[in-house]
Each structure stands twice: as structure tokens, then as C-alpha cells.
Design a protein around this motif. Structure first.
Motif, PDB file in Angstrom:
ATOM      1  N   ARG A  86      -7.139  23.692 -10.203  1.00 55.73           N
ATOM      2  CA  ARG A  86      -8.482  23.145 -10.083  1.00 55.73           C
ATOM      3  C   ARG A  86      -9.331  23.613 -11.262  1.00 55.73           C
ATOM      4  O   ARG A  86      -9.030  24.601 -11.918  1.00 55.73           O
ATOM      5  CB  ARG A  86      -9.124  23.583  -8.759  1.00 55.73           C
ATOM      6  CG  ARG A  86      -8.465  22.966  -7.544  1.00 55.73           C
ATOM      7  CD  ARG A  86      -9.205  23.346  -6.269  1.00 55.73           C
ATOM      8  NE  ARG A  86      -8.539  22.801  -5.103  1.00 55.73           N
ATOM      9  CZ  ARG A  86      -8.939  22.985  -3.855  1.00 55.73           C
ATOM     10  NH1 ARG A  86     -10.029  23.726  -3.614  1.00 55.73           N
ATOM     11  NH2 ARG A  86      -8.269  22.448  -2.845  1.00 55.73           N
ATOM     12  N   GLY A  87     -10.451  22.930 -11.457  1.00 53.07           N
ATOM     13  CA  GLY A  87     -11.341  23.306 -12.539  1.00 53.07           C
ATOM     14  C   GLY A  87     -12.327  24.384 -12.138  1.00 53.07           C
ATOM     15  O   GLY A  87     -12.520  24.672 -10.949  1.00 53.07           O
ATOM     16  N   LEU A  88     -12.959  24.984 -13.137  1.00 54.74           N
ATOM     17  CA  LEU A  88     -13.959  26.031 -12.926  1.00 54.74           C
ATOM     18  C   LEU A  88     -15.380  25.553 -13.230  1.00 54.74           C
ATOM     19  O   LEU A  88     -16.348  26.237 -12.912  1.00 54.74           O
ATOM     20  CB  LEU A  88     -13.636  27.235 -13.810  1.00 54.74           C
ATOM     21  CG  LEU A  88     -12.268  27.886 -13.595  1.00 54.74           C
ATOM     22  CD1 LEU A  88     -12.033  28.971 -14.640  1.00 54.74           C
ATOM     23  CD2 LEU A  88     -12.143  28.453 -12.191  1.00 54.74           C
ATOM     24  N   LEU A  89     -15.498  24.390 -13.855  1.00 54.31           N
ATOM     25  CA  LEU A  89     -16.796  23.871 -14.264  1.00 54.31           C
ATOM     26  C   LEU A  89     -17.583  23.380 -13.046  1.00 54.31           C
ATOM     27  O   LEU A  89     -17.035  22.710 -12.165  1.00 54.31           O
ATOM     28  CB  LEU A  89     -16.599  22.718 -15.254  1.00 54.31           C
ATOM     29  CG  LEU A  89     -17.796  22.208 -16.023  1.00 54.31           C
ATOM     30  CD1 LEU A  89     -18.376  23.286 -16.923  1.00 54.31           C
ATOM     31  CD2 LEU A  89     -17.397  20.975 -16.849  1.00 54.31           C
ATOM     32  N   GLY A 120      -3.461  23.472 -22.410  1.00 50.20           N
ATOM     33  CA  GLY A 120      -4.036  22.541 -23.375  1.00 50.20           C
ATOM     34  C   GLY A 120      -4.570  21.276 -22.763  1.00 50.20           C
ATOM     35  O   GLY A 120      -5.267  20.509 -23.426  1.00 50.20           O
ATOM     36  N   THR A 121      -4.234  21.005 -21.503  1.00 50.03           N
ATOM     37  CA  THR A 121      -4.734  19.824 -20.814  1.00 50.03           C
ATOM     38  C   THR A 121      -5.218  20.224 -19.427  1.00 50.03           C
ATOM     39  O   THR A 121      -5.116  21.386 -19.025  1.00 50.03           O
ATOM     40  CB  THR A 121      -3.636  18.745 -20.678  1.00 50.03           C
ATOM     41  OG1 THR A 121      -2.544  19.290 -19.920  1.00 50.03           O
ATOM     42  CG2 THR A 121      -3.122  18.278 -22.027  1.00 50.03           C
ATOM     43  N   GLY A 122      -5.738  19.255 -18.710  1.00 46.95           N
ATOM     44  CA  GLY A 122      -6.164  19.505 -17.333  1.00 46.95           C
ATOM     45  C   GLY A 122      -7.605  19.970 -17.232  1.00 46.95           C
ATOM     46  O   GLY A 122      -8.422  19.770 -18.147  1.00 46.95           O
ATOM     47  N   LEU A 123      -7.932  20.639 -16.117  1.00 42.31           N
ATOM     48  CA  LEU A 123      -9.314  21.019 -15.823  1.00 42.31           C
ATOM     49  C   LEU A 123      -9.660  22.465 -16.184  1.00 42.31           C
ATOM     50  O   LEU A 123     -10.830  22.768 -16.430  1.00 42.31           O
ATOM     51  CB  LEU A 123      -9.605  20.802 -14.331  1.00 42.31           C
ATOM     52  CG  LEU A 123      -9.547  19.348 -13.845  1.00 42.31           C
ATOM     53  CD1 LEU A 123      -9.835  19.282 -12.350  1.00 42.31           C
ATOM     54  CD2 LEU A 123     -10.527  18.472 -14.616  1.00 42.31           C
ATOM     55  N   LEU A 124      -8.682  23.357 -16.221  1.00 37.99           N
ATOM     56  CA  LEU A 124      -9.001  24.763 -16.496  1.00 37.99           C
ATOM     57  C   LEU A 124      -9.682  24.967 -17.852  1.00 37.99           C
ATOM     58  O   LEU A 124     -10.598  25.795 -17.958  1.00 37.99           O
ATOM     59  CB  LEU A 124      -7.733  25.619 -16.417  1.00 37.99           C
ATOM     60  CG  LEU A 124      -7.321  26.126 -15.033  1.00 37.99           C
ATOM     61  CD1 LEU A 124      -6.055  26.962 -15.144  1.00 37.99           C
ATOM     62  CD2 LEU A 124      -8.440  26.935 -14.387  1.00 37.99           C
ATOM     63  N   THR A 152     -12.390  19.733  -6.113  1.00 43.57           N
ATOM     64  CA  THR A 152     -11.439  19.163  -5.153  1.00 43.57           C
ATOM     65  C   THR A 152     -10.102  18.744  -5.745  1.00 43.57           C
ATOM     66  O   THR A 152      -9.102  18.718  -5.038  1.00 43.57           O
ATOM     67  CB  THR A 152     -12.074  17.941  -4.469  1.00 43.57           C
ATOM     68  OG1 THR A 152     -12.420  16.955  -5.459  1.00 43.57           O
ATOM     69  CG2 THR A 152     -13.335  18.350  -3.720  1.00 43.57           C
ATOM     70  N   ALA A 153     -10.069  18.411  -7.037  1.00 46.65           N
ATOM     71  CA  ALA A 153      -8.828  17.901  -7.625  1.00 46.65           C
ATOM     72  C   ALA A 153      -7.943  19.038  -8.115  1.00 46.65           C
ATOM     73  O   ALA A 153      -8.419  19.989  -8.732  1.00 46.65           O
ATOM     74  CB  ALA A 153      -9.148  16.964  -8.786  1.00 46.65           C
ATOM     75  N   GLU A 154      -6.656  18.961  -7.832  1.00 47.56           N
ATOM     76  CA  GLU A 154      -5.662  19.875  -8.388  1.00 47.56           C
ATOM     77  C   GLU A 154      -4.850  19.101  -9.408  1.00 47.56           C
ATOM     78  O   GLU A 154      -4.144  18.149  -9.057  1.00 47.56           O
ATOM     79  CB  GLU A 154      -4.775  20.460  -7.283  1.00 47.56           C
ATOM     80  CG  GLU A 154      -5.522  21.392  -6.344  1.00 47.56           C
ATOM     81  CD  GLU A 154      -4.599  22.133  -5.406  1.00 47.56           C
ATOM     82  OE1 GLU A 154      -3.431  21.699  -5.247  1.00 47.56           O
ATOM     83  OE2 GLU A 154      -5.031  23.158  -4.845  1.00 47.56           O
ATOM     84  N   VAL A 155      -4.962  19.519 -10.668  1.00 45.56           N
ATOM     85  CA  VAL A 155      -4.502  18.698 -11.778  1.00 45.56           C
ATOM     86  C   VAL A 155      -3.341  19.353 -12.509  1.00 45.56           C
ATOM     87  O   VAL A 155      -3.402  20.539 -12.883  1.00 45.56           O
ATOM     88  CB  VAL A 155      -5.670  18.437 -12.754  1.00 45.56           C
ATOM     89  CG1 VAL A 155      -5.183  17.774 -14.027  1.00 45.56           C
ATOM     90  CG2 VAL A 155      -6.723  17.573 -12.080  1.00 45.56           C
TER      91      VAL A 155
END
Length: 604
Positions: A264-267, A120-124, A252-255
């Protein structure tokens, strides 16, 4: 005077004849009206009308102001569906400001990381930020002002500061430890001097102010036609410095997120560059002399239309408004419509949604036979056109990590809303949301965070709302529009997640069946059921649960309990966040929600 006595209803012998003392007047004039969830946004929109802008210009300026003054409820990284009635074109259109899933966002990409539910939060769960592009599409196609002019009120407030709402202070306090320990870029913005900003204090976000100022400069420096200057602003966001910063941060960020793990995000910048906000036709249904219009099934909007069809088939005309019968019938109809949402709604570009069957009178009559005298505990989707429904596998036990925020930002409003009508008859209803300050970490150099609307996708194959690259998640954002006797009449909506198309329905029914004016219907006691699956992480459901304001009175509440509703009685002024504008009898009208002490309408 007790809070529960602030609104007084006097029944004069007929359920259609209701006098009511309201918390504020219904505004009536002929110049223009703006209603929203924050007084500063309404004031900004009205100032645009006063300076010669039209409803589109006013809505865009107010929309950007909402990102500054209600940062816990929407932000630049979020999304916004918009309904716009063009008087010159005699046409209602939908701008789909709901961004899509990244190309890398496959079910396997998420489940391969040991997850069975999107965090529900973060970059994914980030989708392409759709809000900026949608506001610019409204400005370009229907507005008259420049990008720099509509951004100016938001830039000024971000730079000089705006008053901190008590709920902003509480929101930041709730995630302050997360910001300090795991999201340092958010701490830099939201914890000035190491603590949450105090309610009533002046809060500044100079980083965000410079982001928008840089976009405005890019637009002005581009030269050329107005369209070319607006396109330059779009490009600065979706393929320029904003997209570059988002791309770098996601790579680059691991959230830390609600799963309790870091991802990390996929966007990517390429995802942003290929996206454009679609302009679509609305979905409509006739309800007596009224025609009600909503977004397509990539949002939950058709749920309101299905509820109207069910209530018409069930004979709501014969039910006393405000009675236990009234609340019970509406609640049970809501459950059936929302069950269909779960089984059938999704992005129609990727799945076959049987809307014609779902909205047909025959289907409504068939479904209405399921409306019993007691509360149903079951989730009962139908079989439109003989198709067999498939429901997701709902998680039984998913608790968000207490140190990683939560999926839904608030119980009673995760969103904003605004409505505008101008003297020429243009009308707009928009529901901005997402990119909440507690969604994910602030992107360094931009001053805002990404949204998490991807949490609404299912990580199961074969569902209308399954995660697919390039698809829109089935959002809860749902502005509303209605015609009366074929004429454009009413633009309205509310924050509230899954409750939006319950609160909006109740408002509309009070106006139609009880003859209430806009402010009376907004002030009227409200209710909603939680017996529908939560669209937000952790996707919980509470069968038979009914939350109702205490102003309905003990006889109604006790009768609902007798009918086996699990009734939770709330404060008399706690449910609903409706605002609305109307064209009525040669006048323009507006009303706004008093609950929460921040919504306001302005006009003359």
C-alpha cells in the motif's frame, strides 16, 4: 545518404571555427520562441504567445499538453523544476516543483516490510505530486492568463485525442500483461479494446480531461480576484477531490511493484494539503564571460556547474573540440562531479550541503589533479572543506520483477523539456517528469497515476539523500540557464535521467567553445558515461563505460578505447534530447532536437 552522414562538419583550420549543415534551421525572430520535446506542446505554447499571453502563460499551457502527448515521460502526478527569468524584476528564480516524501515515509516503514531498496514502481515511492502546484505558481506569480485558459489545450487533446507516439505504443505493450493482471485501472485507460493503442492512432483519455475540466470549473466558480481563482484550482488539487481520491487509493489498494510484492502507499491527503512549491534562488557559477545557473542540490543541477569548474581548472581551452582528448577530459570530469553528487547532494532543508566549497575554484583545481590520461574505474568523491565523504552501500544484485515494470522508464529519456522566450524578454526553462503511465496504477476517477520519485531516496541513515519525511528526493531533473556578459542569454535542457547534465554540458561547450548556433550544437554528435551510479532502481553502475554516437568517427573511438574506456558505439542519432531558446543580438532564437522525430521549436 546514410543516417551517419546527415550532419557534416567542416573544420576550417581552427577548432573554434566550425561550419555545419543542420537537420533544420536555427529559428530567428523577435516575437517569441517555444522549443520542447513534442511538436504539439511547442505549437500550444506558441498559440498562447500569438493570442497575447506571455512566456509564463505559454510554458504552463505547453507543460500541461506534454502530460497528454508524452504520457510515458511525464504526467499530472509527476514533478517539474522551473527556472524563470523575469525581465521586469531583473531576477532569475527557481520554482521547486519537486514534491516531498509523505510524513509516514520513514526508513523503518520501508525496511520493516523486508525491503532494502525503495521499489521503482507502485505506491511506496510516491511523493507529493509537485507538477500541478509548480505550474500554478508560475502562472500566478509571472503569468497573466486564467487556469481555465491554460488548461484548455490539454483538455481538448485529452478529450478529442492525440496521435500515439511509437514509443508510447512500445511502452504500453511492455507493461500490458502487468496492467491486465495486477493494475486493472491502468488497463481501463491504456488498453482500449484490450490492446495497446497503435502508433499513429488517436488516443483519448476522457477521465483525465474531466479531472482538468473540473479543476478549471472550480477556479472559475470561485470568483474573486485572479489570485483567488488560481488558489481555488490549487485547493481542488491539493485539498479537494484530487487529494481525496489519491488518499483513498493509497489507503486501500495493494499494488504489485518491482520488489515482486504488493504494498500500500504512504501518501495521504494531509501530505498534499500541507505542501506548497517553494520559490528559491538559483545556484550559479562563472565560466569566463558566462554565468550559468541551476537548481539547488535537491536536484543534480550543481553537477553541471562542478563540471564547468573542473574543465576550466583543467585547461579545456587548449583542447581540440570533438577530439578524443575532448571526449576523454569531459568524461573524466563528469565522473568526479557525479561522485560528489553521490556523497554530498540532498535536500538542503534537511542536510548540510557544502556548496560553497564544492563550487570553489580552489576545490576544482585540487580535484582536477585527479584527471589522468586513462579512464578511471573508481567512484572518487572529494573532501570539500576537509569533510570526509560518505557513499551509499550500492546494491550488487537487484533485478526488478519482470512482471512489475521497471524503475527507469527508458534508457534515453524519462522526461520532457520545454523552453520559452517572449518579446518582452521573459525566459523559462522547465523539465517536467514523473507520473509516467508505467509508474503505478491509474487512480480511479482521475485518469492518471502517481509518480515514483521516492525511488531516488536511500534506505540508509546518515546520508544527504536518506529517506526523511517531508524531504525532497535528490532528483535528476535539471533545467539550465546562462547569462553572457551579465545579460540573460540562454535557456536550455533535456530529458535523460542521470545523463541530463552530461548532454546539457556538451551542448553548452559546443556553443561556447566551437561557436556553434543552437541547432548546430543540438545536432552535434553526443556521448555520455554510465560510470556514475544510476539514480533509478536498481541503482546500478558501469565503471569505464562510455556510450558514443558513431559520427565521432573511428579514429576518435579507437583512441578512447586505447585510453581504457569501455566504448559502446551507438547510432549516430541516438543520444541527447536538447532544446533551447536564446536572446542574442536583439533577436530571439530557438532550436530543438531531431532525434526521436518528435521535438520541435516554433517561433517568429
Amino acid at each position: 545518404m546514410k543516417r551517419s552522414d546527415r550532419t557534416i562538419m567542416i573544420n576550417s583550420g581552427s577548432p573554434r571555427s566550425t561550419a555545419m549543415m543542420t537537420t533544420r534551421p536555427e529559428l530567428i525572430g523577435d516575437f517569441g520562441m517555444v522549443a520542447s520535446t513534442h511538436w504539439l506542446a511547442s505549437a500550444a505554447g506558441m498559440s498562447v504567445l500569438e493570442r497575447g499571453g506571455n512566456a509564463a502563460d505559454a510554458a504552463v499551457a505547453a507543460g500541461f499538453v506534454l502530460q497528454i502527448v508524452e504520457p510515458h515521460l511525464n504526467g499530472p502526478g509527476g514533478e517539474v523544476p522551473i527556472l524563470v527569468w523575469s525581465e521586469s524584476e531583473q531576477e532569475l528564480k527557481v520554482i521547486s516543483g519537486q514534491g516531498v516524501a509523505p510524513e509516514a515515509a520513514t526508513i523503518g516503514a520501508i525496511t520493516g516490510q523486508g525491503l532494502d531498496l525503495m521499489p521503482g514502481t507502485g505506491l511506496l515511492p510516491a511523493t507529493v505530486p509537485g507538477s500541478f502546484g509548480a505550474w500554478l505558481r508560475l502562472l500566478r506569480q509571472w503569468g497573466t492568463w486564467s487556469v481555465a485558459d491554460v488548461l484548455e489545450p490539454a483538455i481538448t487533446l485529452a478529450r478529442k485525442g492525440s496521435p500515439v507516439l511509437s514509443r508510447v505504443e512500445a511502452t504500453v505493450a511492455g507493461v500490458a500483461d502487468l496492467f491486465r493482471t495486477a493494475w486493472p485501472s491502468s488497463a481501463e485507460i491504456w488498453l482500449p479494446d484490450g490492446a495497446p493503442p497503435a502508433a499513429g492512432s488517436r488516443f483519448r483519455n476522457p477521465v483525465l480531461a474531466e479531472t482538468y475540466a473540473r479543476v478549471a470549473r472550480a477556479s472559475e466558480q470561485a470568483g474573486g480576484s485572479r489570485d483567488q481563482r488560481i488558489q481555488a484550482a490549487h485547493d481542488a488539487w491539493y485539498s479537494g477531490f484530487v487529494a481525496e481520491a489519491i488518499d483513498a487509493f493509497c489507503r486501500t489498494a495493494e499494488v504489485l511493484d518491482t520488489s515482486g510484492e504488493r504494498h500500500r502507499g504512504l501518501l495521504t491527503g494531509a501530505d498534499l494539503a500541507r505542501w506548497q512549491p517553494p520559490v528559491e534562488d538559483p545556484v550559479v557559477i562563472d565560466y569566463g564571460r558566462y554565468r550559468v545557473a541551476k537548481t539547488g542540490p535537491w536536484g543534480q543541477g550543481p553537477v553541471l556547474l562542478q563540471q564547468l569548474a573542473l574543465l576550466q581548472a583543467a585547461g579545456i581551452d587548449a583542447v581540440e573540440p570533438g577530439s578524443a582528448d575532448w571526449v576523454h577530459l569531459i568524461t573524466e570530469a563528469s565522473k568526479l562531479a557525479y561522485a560528489d553528487r553521490e556523497a554530498w547532494y540532498g535536500d538542503p532543508d534537511f542536510t548540510d550541503v557544502p556548496l560553497d566549497d564544492l563550487l570553489s575554484p580552489e576545490y576544482a583545481k585540487q580535484r582536477a589533479t585527479l584527471l589522468g590520461d586513462t579512464s578511471s574505474p573508481d567512484l572518487r568523491p572529494g573532501s570539500p572543506g576537509g569533510r570526509e565523504p560518505t557513499l551509499p552501500r550500492y546494491p550488487g544484485d537487484h533485478e526488478p520483477d519482470p512482471g512489475a515494470g521497471s524503475g527507469e522508464p527508458t534508457l534515453r529519456g524519462d522526461t520532457c523539456h520545454l523552453d520559452v522566450v517572449d518579446a518582452n524578454g521573459m525566459m523559462i526553462s522547465a523539465t517536467p517528469s514523473g507520473g509516467w503511465l508505467q509508474s503505478s496504477p491509474v487512480i480511479p476517477g482521475l485518469g492518471f497515476c502517481l509518480g515514483t520519485r521516492g525511488q531516488m531516496f536511500w534506505l540508509q541513515d546518515g546520508l544527504p539523500n536518506s529517506l526523511r519525511p517531508g524531504a525532497r528526493p535528490r532528483t535528476t531533473l535539471t533545467p539550465s540557464f546562462a547569462f553572457r556578459d551579465g545579460e540573460p542569454w540562454l535557456a536550455f535542457g533535456t530529458p535523460g535521467g542521470d545523463f541530463q547534465d552530461q548532454w546539457s554540458l556538451h551542448f553548452l561547450l559546443d556553443v561556447i567553445h566551437r561557436g556553434m548556433n543552437l541547432q548546430q550544437a543540438i545536432d552535434a554528435p553526443d556521448f555520455h558515461t554510465l560510470a556514475v551510479p544510476n539514480s533509478f532502481y536498481p541503482r546500478d553502475i558501469h565503471p569505464r563505460h562510455l556510450l558514443i554516437e558513431d559520427r565521432f568517427g573511428e579514429p576518435v573511438i579507437e583512441e578512447l578505447r586505447r585510453r581504457e574506456h569501455l566504448v559502446e558505439v551507438g547510432d549516430g542519432w541516438s543520444l541527447g534530447r536538447i532544446s533551447a531558446v536564446a536572446r542574442d543580438g536583439g533577436w530571439l532564437k530557438a532550436g530543438a532536437n531531431p532525434r526521436g522525430a518528435q521535438g520541435y521549436a516554433a517561433g517568429r
